[in-house]
Design an enzyme around this catalytic site. Structure first.
Site, PDB file in Angstrom:
ATOM      1  N   TYR A   1       2.925  10.232   0.098  1.00 22.07           N
ATOM      2  CA  TYR A   1       4.112   9.758   0.798  1.00 22.07           C
ATOM      3  C   TYR A   1       5.369  10.181   0.044  1.00 22.07           C
ATOM      4  CZ  TYR A   1       0.650   6.664   3.000  1.00 22.07           C
ATOM      5  OH  TYR A   1      -0.442   6.153   3.647  1.00 22.07           O
TER       6      TYR A   1
ATOM      7  N   LYS B   1      -3.732   5.840  -3.352  1.00 20.82           N
ATOM      8  CA  LYS B   1      -4.770   6.726  -2.826  1.00 20.82           C
ATOM      9  C   LYS B   1      -4.988   7.917  -3.760  1.00 20.82           C
ATOM     10  CE  LYS B   1      -3.473   5.150   1.739  1.00 20.82           C
ATOM     11  NZ  LYS B   1      -2.222   4.433   1.403  1.00 20.82           N
TER      12      LYS B   1
ATOM     13  N   ASP C   1       0.843  -1.202   0.000  1.00 27.59           N
ATOM     14  CA  ASP C   1       0.000   0.000   0.000  1.00 27.59           C
ATOM     15  C   ASP C   1       0.870   1.240   0.000  1.00 27.59           C
ATOM     16  OD1 ASP C   1      -2.648   1.487   0.567  1.00 27.59           O
ATOM     17  OD2 ASP C   1      -1.309   2.169   2.173  1.00 27.59           O
TER      18      ASP C   1
END
Length: 348
Positions: free
Chosen positions: A68, A94, A63
């Site tokens: 990030y 995401k 994930d």
């Protein structure tokens, strides 16, 4: 992935179906936050060794997120996964932020990440924003399919204010959700999720959207079981799955209270939390149960939890996360925690 065959991890921890999706997850996955240079610039050889160790330990759920490292995590996930058999792992990322060239590319320094890439983020939950985020993630990873997409950080702490959260919800309802449903309808993705940092987000999401699963990043841990009151029963009623994203509660459930500054919810732990932790540690000592193993195995005992993901930046950390499932924890340990009021009596 209907035909995917995933390995069995230690402790007979078989892959688990994620809610009502067709996706099964290994019960331990690799979370991508630290791979975005969260605390320090990572050496690429160390990153490669960590991915190799996770793969060799039979980890097959990965994930990440555009946020990030402002794209760095996705670059690294792609570099270390795209040569592996695509039908042997599950990949999620995401949506909710898109990235642009900064106005001052030479002097740009974004917030939060110790390293990462020099691109300027902005929140965008519209149809165009969702699709642009998805396309950017495909290009950054160099992998042309994602299994799961999650709505990311739609809460005050990340967005900045209740008014902005409300506006982003309007954008998502008016058009952004249609983008996600389109991707799911045409089987470009196999499930739509939402990241959860605070209590109250799950009911709000379920009221508005046909969510398949939630990634619960903080509220459900060995220290706090607030979702048992309302959130998790709602998920069970609707067949909605859960992935746990912060099993160590940002630190204290990994370090215990012996370190100079134990962290809880990304802040120095306050005295009531430390006092409760010391009691949990005493029960761990009495039953010879490692604290980290208790933290991992506790969240996986709930029937709607398909996987627990934790960041790792060394091969040793990746192997340890998987091995935390290998030790048998006696039922008397959980009974003692309940008897002392240290975990909710309703916790599985």
């Amino acid at each position: 992935m209907e035909t995917m065959t995933l390995p069995t991890l230690p402790g007979n921890a078989a892959p688990r179906r994620l809610g009502r999706t067709s996706v099964s997850l290994t019960p331990v996955g690799l979370g991508g936050g630290p791979m975005g240079d969260m605390f320090a610039h990572l050496d690429e050889a160390d990153v490669r060794a960590t991915f190799d160790a996770a793969w060799d330990a039979q980890m097959r759920y990965f994930d990440t997120s555009p946020w990030y490292g402002r794209g760095m995590s996705e670059l690294r996930f792609g570099a270390n996964l795209r040569q592996r058999p695509r039908d042997e792992f599950v990949l999620s990322t995401k949506v909710g932020r898109v990235f642009d060239r900064p106005q001052d590319p030479v002097n740009f320094k974004g917030p939060f990440w110790a390293g990462g890439l020099k691109f300027q983020e902005r929140f965008d939950y519209t149809y165009d924003g969702i699709m642009r985020s998805y396309d950017q993630s495909l290009m950054r990873t160099g992998i042309n399919t994602f299994d799961l997409l999650l709505i990311h950080d739609l809460d005050v702490r990340h967005v900045g204010s209740a008014d902005l959260v409300a506006q982003h919800f309007i954008d998502l309802e008016r058009s952004g959700w249609r983008a996600l449903e389109t991707l799911r309808h045409y089987k470009e993705i196999k499930g739509i999720g939402a990241g959860v940092n605070d209590l109250g987000t799950i009911p709000e999401m379920l009221k508005r959207f046909d969510i398949d699963f939630f990634l619960v990043a903080m509220p459900y841990t060995l220290l706090d079981q607030g979702p048992l009151d309302h959130e998790f029963p709602l998920c069970q009623e609707r067949g909605v799955g859960v992935v746990i994203g912060a099993p160590f509660a940002s630190g204290i459930l990994a370090t215990g209270t012996s370190v100079p500054t134990p962290y809880y919810r990304y802040m120095p732990a306050e005295p009531p939390v430390i006092e409760k932790m010391k009691k949990i540690e005493a029960v761990c000592a009495a039953h010879k149960v490692p604290l980290k193993a208790a933290a991992f195995q506790f969240v996986l005992r709930h029937p709607i939890v398909a996987s627990v993901i934790s960041g790792a930046v060394t091969p040793e950390q990746a192997r340890e996360n998987v091995n935390l499932l290998g030790g048998e924890i006696p039922e008397a340990f959980w009974s003692d925690l309940k008897h002392q009021g240290l975990i909710d009596a309703r916790a599985p």
